[in-house]
Structure formats: C-alpha cells, structure tokens
Scaffold this motif. Sequence first.
Motif, PDB file in Angstrom:
ATOM      1  N   UNK A 125      -1.282  10.923 -14.791  1.00 25.47           N
ATOM      2  CA  UNK A 125      -2.509  11.721 -14.848  1.00 25.47           C
ATOM      3  C   UNK A 125      -2.689  12.266 -16.262  1.00 25.47           C
ATOM      4  N   UNK A 126      -3.859  12.056 -16.834  1.00 21.06           N
ATOM      5  CA  UNK A 126      -4.175  12.574 -18.161  1.00 21.06           C
ATOM      6  C   UNK A 126      -5.236  13.648 -18.002  1.00 21.06           C
ATOM      7  N   UNK A 127      -4.774  14.912 -18.016  1.00 23.20           N
ATOM      8  CA  UNK A 127      -5.663  16.033 -17.763  1.00 23.20           C
ATOM      9  C   UNK A 127      -6.518  16.359 -18.975  1.00 23.20           C
ATOM     10  N   UNK A 128      -7.597  17.087 -18.718  1.00 29.00           N
ATOM     11  CA  UNK A 128      -8.525  17.439 -19.781  1.00 29.00           C
ATOM     12  C   UNK A 128      -7.850  18.227 -20.898  1.00 29.00           C
ATOM     13  N   UNK A 129      -6.848  19.058 -20.541  1.00 30.98           N
ATOM     14  CA  UNK A 129      -6.197  19.897 -21.545  1.00 30.98           C
ATOM     15  C   UNK A 129      -5.140  19.150 -22.352  1.00 30.98           C
ATOM     16  N   UNK A 130      -5.007  17.845 -22.132  1.00 32.64           N
ATOM     17  CA  UNK A 130      -4.081  17.036 -22.920  1.00 32.64           C
ATOM     18  C   UNK A 130      -2.761  16.747 -22.243  1.00 32.64           C
ATOM     19  N   UNK A 131      -2.474  17.400 -21.129  1.00 34.06           N
ATOM     20  CA  UNK A 131      -1.224  17.130 -20.420  1.00 34.06           C
ATOM     21  C   UNK A 131      -1.226  15.718 -19.834  1.00 34.06           C
ATOM     22  N   UNK A 132      -0.070  15.070 -19.903  1.00 38.43           N
ATOM     23  CA  UNK A 132       0.130  13.767 -19.273  1.00 38.43           C
ATOM     24  C   UNK A 132       1.264  13.938 -18.262  1.00 38.43           C
ATOM     25  N   UNK A 133       0.934  13.836 -16.988  1.00 36.31           N
ATOM     26  CA  UNK A 133       1.884  14.114 -15.915  1.00 36.31           C
ATOM     27  C   UNK A 133       2.002  12.916 -14.987  1.00 36.31           C
ATOM     28  N   UNK A 134       3.169  12.786 -14.388  1.00 40.10           N
ATOM     29  CA  UNK A 134       3.366  11.767 -13.358  1.00 40.10           C
ATOM     30  C   UNK A 134       3.454  12.471 -12.013  1.00 40.10           C
ATOM     31  N   UNK A 135       2.485  12.146 -11.149  1.00 36.69           N
ATOM     32  CA  UNK A 135       2.333  12.890  -9.903  1.00 36.69           C
ATOM     33  C   UNK A 135       1.956  11.962  -8.746  1.00 36.69           C
ATOM     34  N   UNK A 136       2.295  12.377  -7.515  1.00 37.49           N
ATOM     35  CA  UNK A 136       1.889  11.598  -6.335  1.00 37.49           C
ATOM     36  C   UNK A 136       0.472  11.986  -5.901  1.00 37.49           C
ATOM     37  N   UNK A 137      -0.511  11.221  -6.309  1.00 33.51           N
ATOM     38  CA  UNK A 137      -1.888  11.513  -5.918  1.00 33.51           C
ATOM     39  C   UNK A 137      -2.057  11.308  -4.413  1.00 33.51           C
ATOM     40  N   UNK A 138      -2.870  12.161  -3.810  1.00 32.23           N
ATOM     41  CA  UNK A 138      -3.140  11.990  -2.385  1.00 32.23           C
ATOM     42  C   UNK A 138      -3.928  10.698  -2.181  1.00 32.23           C
ATOM     43  N   UNK A 139      -3.581   9.980  -1.127  1.00 31.36           N
ATOM     44  CA  UNK A 139      -4.224   8.694  -0.837  1.00 31.36           C
ATOM     45  C   UNK A 139      -4.864   8.681   0.544  1.00 31.36           C
ATOM     46  N   UNK A 140      -5.308   9.876   0.962  1.00 29.98           N
ATOM     47  CA  UNK A 140      -6.008   9.972   2.235  1.00 29.98           C
ATOM     48  C   UNK A 140      -5.142  10.401   3.397  1.00 29.98           C
ATOM     49  N   UNK A 141      -3.832  10.590   3.142  1.00 31.59           N
ATOM     50  CA  UNK A 141      -2.910  10.948   4.214  1.00 31.59           C
ATOM     51  C   UNK A 141      -2.613  12.440   4.274  1.00 31.59           C
ATOM     52  N   UNK A 142      -3.025  13.186   3.243  1.00 31.24           N
ATOM     53  CA  UNK A 142      -2.721  14.597   3.206  1.00 31.24           C
ATOM     54  C   UNK A 142      -1.380  14.890   2.568  1.00 31.24           C
ATOM     55  N   UNK A 143      -1.075  14.179   1.468  1.00 33.48           N
ATOM     56  CA  UNK A 143       0.133  14.418   0.677  1.00 33.48           C
ATOM     57  C   UNK A 143       1.399  14.424   1.542  1.00 33.48           C
ATOM     58  N   UNK A 144       1.672  13.270   2.150  1.00 31.69           N
ATOM     59  CA  UNK A 144       2.840  13.113   3.011  1.00 31.69           C
ATOM     60  C   UNK A 144       3.638  11.914   2.528  1.00 31.69           C
ATOM     61  N   UNK A 145       4.826  12.162   1.974  1.00 39.80           N
ATOM     62  CA  UNK A 145       5.622  11.083   1.390  1.00 39.80           C
ATOM     63  C   UNK A 145       6.032  10.037   2.420  1.00 39.80           C
ATOM     64  N   UNK A 146       6.110  10.429   3.676  1.00 36.89           N
ATOM     65  CA  UNK A 146       6.520   9.479   4.716  1.00 36.89           C
ATOM     66  C   UNK A 146       5.450   8.425   4.987  1.00 36.89           C
ATOM     67  N   UNK A 147       4.173   8.840   4.913  1.00 36.70           N
ATOM     68  CA  UNK A 147       3.079   7.962   5.345  1.00 36.70           C
ATOM     69  C   UNK A 147       2.099   7.596   4.242  1.00 36.70           C
TER      70      UNK A 147
END
Length: 581
Positions: A125-147
């Motif tokens: 993720x490249x945020x507007x403020x310049x931060x570059x982060x690696x994150x688990x974006x939600x994919x429609x499941x509601x941020x659940x690593x199992x599903x």
Amino acid sequence: MKKMYLPARTVLWCTVCVFFLVACNSSKSKGPQFLITFSDSLSKDPLDGRLLLMIAQDTAKGEPRNQVGDSPGSAQIFGIDVDGWKAGEEKTIDGTVFGYPLKSLSELTAGDYYVQALLHKYETCKLKDGRVLKLPMDRGEGQNWRTAPGNLYSVPAKVTIGTDGNIAVTLTKANPAIAVPKDTKYIKHIRIQSKLLTEFWGRPMYLGAHVLLPEGFDEHPEAHYPLCINHGHFPSDFDGFSPEPPAADMDTSDYSDRFHIYGYKKIVAQEAHNFYKTWTSKNFPRMLIIEIQHANPYYDDSYAVNSANIGPYGDAITYELIPYIEKQFRGIGQGWARFLYGGSTGGWEALAAQIFYPDQYGGCFAACPDPIDFRAYTQVNIYKDKNAYYTEGPFRKVSKPGYRNYLGHITTTIADMNHLELVLGTKTRSGGQWDIWEAVYSPVGEDGYPKRIFDKMTGEIDTMVAQYWRNNYDLTYIMQRDWSALGPKLTGKINIYCGDMDNYYLNNAVYLAEDFLKKTKNFTEGGEVKYGDRAEHCWNGDPTLPNYLSRLHYNTMYVPKILKLIEKNAPKGADLKSWRY
C-alpha cells in the motif's frame, strides 16, 4: 610469567573430554522442522504475507485453522513473515519461531498430529503521506485470515512429529471468492467508493451497507424515514432478520459452551423470524435500519472514527455513506432523525460517533461497549500501570485476566490474547481485538505502522502513546474535557448498558464514565446507565430476558426507545407524519 606444565595423563583426559563434547554436540537433535512450499499453479508471482502453521490433536472440531483461538482448547500455531516468497522455495518453521499456546515447537510432545499451513497474503500500500506498507487488504470477507479470498492453504494432513526430522508441507489450494448477497423485498445492499478514504490510502476504498426497509416502503412513496445505524462487526448480510421460520426438524444437537444450552442455532433462527414478524407488524415504528461494512487492512471494521493509521472513517461514514443511503432510500436526512446503537465494538462506536459528531446524531444506545475509559482498558490502567500483562509486587507478579464467565472463572489472560495476536501478525497486523484498538488509537510509528501502546511480548506500557490515546480516544476523558461545549448537545442522548459480569471486564470502564455523567445536568435529563445482574457480554439493557436472548434483541429493544426520543426532541416543523402509517 613462569610456564606451567600439566601431567601427560591430565592432557590425555582433557583431550578425550573435548572429543566427547564435540561428538555430543554434532549429534544433538535440532528438533522437528517444517519445510513449507506452495505450488506454482497457485501463483507465478512472488508473494508477501504471514505464513501460519497450525497443529491440532484431531479434526473432530474442524480443520486446524478453525481450532485456533485464545481458549484453553486452542490448536497450536506458529507464524513468520514472508517477503517475495517464490513457488517451490522452502520456508522453515522450527524451534526458533514464536508460537501459541506453546512458545516453541521444541516444547511439543512427540506424537501424531494434524497439520495445516496457510498464507495470509499482504499487498503493498502506498499511502498519500508517503508511507509504503504491506498489509492484508480486505477482500470481502471482513478481514478474516481463515477465509480471506486468495489466501493459500494446505489440506490438513496427519503426521508424526518426533524430537527431530523434517516434515514437508505444500500449499495446494486457495480460498474462493465471497458470494455477494442478493437484494430482497426488505433488504438492500449498497457499496460506494469513498473519496476521503481513497485519498488517504492512495487506492480505491469502499464502504458498504445492508439496508433494512420498513414495511410499506414501496406503498408509501411520499414517506421519509428516520435512520437507525446498528453498529458492530463486519456483517456479511443483514443480521437477525428472516421471513422464514426455522425448519421444524432443524438439528438442535449443537451446544453453546458460552450459554450452556443445546440448540442455540435454532434459537437464533427463531429470533430472526420473530424480528421479521415484529418489524412487519401494524404498530411497530417505520424506520430504516442499516448495518455498515467498513472492514479495512487492520480489522473487520474501523471503529467509525478518524484515525492516523486507519484513515478518516468517521467522516467517511457520517458525511459520505449515510447521506448517500438517506438519498437512495428516502431518509429524513437530519441529525435529529439519525440514531446509533450497537454492542461491544458497536457499543463503543455508537457512543464515540455521538460524542465526535454531536449535531449529526439524535441519540445513542451503547451496549457492553469496548473500553470507554482507558483507566479501565479491560483490566489495565494505561496511565498508571507499568505493565499490561501483570500486577507486580517486589517478589511476585500476577497475570491479569482476559476473559471470565459469569461466575468469574478465568479461561485466558491478557498476555495469552496478545501473544496469539503476535503469532498471527507482527506490526499490528493480526486482525485481532487488541491490535485494532492499537491501530485506531495510536499515532503512526517510526516504521509507518501503528505505534505500540505496550510491548507485545512483555506488556511494558509506553506512557507517551498512552497520553496520545487519552487526548484523542478516551471517551470519558474527552467528555470531561469538552463538556462545556458537548453537554448541551448531548442532553438526553447518551444511554449505556452493560452486564456487571461482562466477560471482558468492560463494565469497569462504564462505572468510571457513569461517575462523571451522573454529576451533569445534561445527562440526568433523559440519559441512563444500567447494569445487568450477572449478565455477560452483549447484554442490551433488557432485564426481563436471559443474556442469550437479550443479545439478539438490539433492534426490537432500541427502535421503540428511538421513537420516544423523536417525539420528545424533534424540532418544530419536523416530519413526524409521513412515516407514521
């Protein structure tokens, strides 16, 4: 210095000892190791994420990934970060990797187990403020690593784990996409791109909602309705509403450990049908009810406030999503006709939104809210305690409890909960409860991720971060600090309900908030705080129902209360007729 000589026999003995020690060290067990790969049929590109390894004694309660939790019966889990992981490349989990409940693989008793690995994928993720982060974006499941769709996993396999040896595990499957719910006569689904969140994150970001329409919506096109926002965790569809009763032969063999009853699934289904009958009955108030989807890279919802790490979700919900819904579904569209309620996370959100946007909402009903006073951050006073995990004396320390039942029996500690989250994700990326509080309330850290309120391994509290939390998100402190301006705007609008045996000790913060509120004229003119005797988490304020039912009655409990608030507080000339049919 004078030279010293050892007898030949002594030299020979020392030489034998050295060779013996070398031989012992060379044959010393390295302990078991898991060598994990993924098939190139799943991805040709290198992948980033959190690689998890789960170990369970059996699969009677489901796959190992579905047995992980902070209860005593949790499966064992280990986790490592992977960056640029390529198909066929081995990643190793061994005795050096931190785990939960056992801290090291070397502590695991030799024997037969069921093993499963999973990759929770991260995006850059490249945020507007310049931060570059690696994150688990939600994919429609509601941020659940199992599903989460696209996460890679292995089929559970029975293996023998000894004191040594390598065990190969290959990820061969990927989670499927989440089915999108369909519109019905009463329930509509919307999704909009948020301009505010898109600007913050530097990529398209969306908000969604499930909208429950009142009976007679199509038959009364002239009607404009009050809006009820039922805050809470990520809803896959509108919760607790069903035109169909449960089947007469529905299986009732399921057992609820929490409520100590059989057939709880059928009880929930019956309550959903009961609400449908109440909602469509002749005398029930005609309003709109919405449940919001605002999952983000850190959790299944945003806590509905603006945050340095999460983004301006408070503004996005209040000024983008809600006006859009009111326009689409004929809402009245004014603050006196908008109301907030919810439990747990939703309880905190309801109270926080009312405080931060006092003119935009006409009242809140906060049930079992997450800590609304950080002097009682569950069992931690973040301003006075030095450590979040232990109460310490000169010669001993006692673990702070994390979860209890209505009798006070403790099943997990705060340290347990946070150590599990540390396994699930570093840098506040576990998707867990303590990490989302940190992600929402904390300033940005030096590495671009949320700054820790306390050391995740040891529990040592950062006092500077605690002060930031107090000034920006401690709801009791903010009310006290700003009451001269807030008080007149909150007259009769604050209602809080909590069981006095809340499983997470959330009632302790409510007591502190009540101590302040009951001293103010603005609160005593219509607001209330109530406690349920021996009631656990999600008690909603109804003393006539057992806890397992009261938690299912948020809508039927609060909508009639909202009607009374409207009748009492609506401004002169307000529309009190078109929706009263």
